[in-house]
Design an enzyme around this catalytic site. Structure first.
Site, short mmCIF file in Angstrom:
data_model
loop_
_atom_site.label_atom_id
_atom_site.label_comp_id
_atom_site.label_asym_id
_atom_site.label_seq_id
_atom_site.Cartn_x
_atom_site.Cartn_y
_atom_site.Cartn_z
NE ARG A 32 -51.31 12.70 20.77
CZ ARG A 32 -51.28 14.03 21.09
NH1 ARG A 32 -51.78 14.97 20.30
NH2 ARG A 32 -50.50 14.31 22.04
CE LYS A 105 -48.60 -0.47 34.50
NZ LYS A 105 -47.39 -0.12 35.48
N GLY A 136 -46.58 -3.81 35.51
CA GLY A 136 -45.35 -4.32 37.07
C GLY A 136 -44.67 -2.63 37.21
CE LYS A 191 -49.71 1.79 38.52
NZ LYS A 191 -48.83 3.12 37.73
CG ASP A 244 -47.11 -0.77 38.64
OD1 ASP A 244 -46.51 0.06 38.82
OD2 ASP A 244 -48.06 -0.97 37.87
CG ASN A 256 -51.41 8.27 38.33
OD1 ASN A 256 -52.36 8.69 37.98
ND2 ASN A 256 -50.65 7.68 37.32
#
EC number: 1.1.1.94
Length: 345
Positions: A32, A105, A136, A191, A244, A256
């Protein structure tokens, strides 16, 4: 050797480019930012996202979609909120149908669509062969160091899935196939919610007992929603589910988890994302999963508690207290009901 384009020059996109280059493929890496592309081409590094990793000359970076018109396979590695725009831009440049492998994800808030469904909505049908998900336990930092890693690939076509397995698989990067596209995507997306919750409890000063509880009960939530959406419950015991979940809830590499820790220490969601300087997928996915749970009438207490912190301003410690004070239940109560519903269908 195949011509492959990887869209997204962050840590994961760059790491997957390295896997493909190690396997002898020619990779066009679409960035980008112009300075990232220039650094990759001139210095053969991407210090912003993968410090100290050498990038081979077989990976050529660009900021122009026009330079990927001759590829056979596109690997899409961008945040969920950027998926539609990235795919839409392909309609004007592709010359023939391609297989798209997505390694993102998330679930889209509002529409509640999985990423493969978003891709199918945006790309002209005449330009799409198949959508494959790669998911995964696979931190980019470790993949780039060629440390042993295992992932799962899935699509609606087993033959295409096997082709992508061959494309990526090598001695350090082992790829399994799975025919449960829904389950693989749902496990990878949800997850991130549980990782946020684990990080949050760490920020509150709680220990391993709490983390184990969040991970175990979080996996039950993932299974309840996934099975209701048509996934196999067995998928959530595999790499894209439990695998994961473990790596994302326990590793310092997990953005996260780190974001959740900041929340637990009192930062707002906006402050967290600004501090990290990158997208925290679990925040948007929490919104989407909470909406889905309400729509489908599925109990997801950890997700609901996290939603109240992220979007309703509830203090993390109050959300934790409410979570622990819920009415007593059988451990397998709701999961058993959902699996029974699937068998009856």
């Amino acid at each position: 050797m195949k011509n492959v384009a990887v869209i997204g020059a962050g840590s994961w996109g760059t790491a997957l480019s390295l896997v493909l280059a190690d396997n002898g493929h020619h990779v066009t890496l679409v960035a980008r930012r112009e300075e990232i592309a220039r650094e990759i081409n001139e210095r053969h590094t991407n210090e912003t996202y993968l410090p100290s990793i050498e990038i081979p000359s077989s990976i050529v970076a660009t900021c122009s979609m026009e330079e990927i018109i001759d590829v056979e396979i596109i690997v899409l590695v961008v945040p969920t909120k950027a998926i539609r725009q990235a795919v839409r831009s392909l309609n004007d440049v592709l010359k023939w149908p391609v297989t798209i492998v997505h390694a993102s994800k998330g679930i889209e808030p509002g529409s509640h669509l999985r990423i493969s469904e978003m891709i199918e909505e945006e790309l002209e049908p005449t330009l799409l062969k198949e959508v494959v998900v790669l998911s995964g336990p696979s931190h980019a930092e470790e993949v780039s160091l060629r440390q042993p890693t295992t992932v799962t690939v899935s699509s609606k076509s087993l033959s295409t899935t096997k082709q992508i397995q061959d494309l990526f698989m090598n001695q350090q990067f082992r790829v399994y196939t799975n025919e449960d596209l829904i389950g693989v995507e749902i496990g990878g997306a949800l997850k991130n919610i549980i990782a946020l919750a684990c990080g949050l409890t760490n920020g509150l000063g709680y220990g391993d007992n709490t983390k184990a509880a969040i991970m175990t009960r979080g996996l039950a939530e993932i299974g309840r929603l996934g099975v209701k959406l048509g996934a196999s419950p067995l998928t959530f015991a595999g790499l894209s589910g439990l695998g994961d979940l473990i790596v994302t809830c326990t590793s310092i590499h997990s953005r996260n988890w780190r974001a959740g820790q900041m929340l637990g220490k009192g930062k707002s969601p906006a402050e967290v994302e600004e501090s990290m300087g990158m997208v925290v997928e679990g925040i948007r996915t929490t919104q989407a999963a909470h909406e889905l749970a309400q729509k489908l009438q599925i109990e997801m207490p950890i997700t609901s508690a996290l939603y109240s912190v992220l979007f309703e301003g509830k203090k993390p410690e109050h959300a934790a207290d409410e979570l622990m004070g819920r009415v007593k239940k059988h451990e397998m109560e709701n999961l058993h009901d959902v699996v029974s519903d699937q068998k009856n269908d």
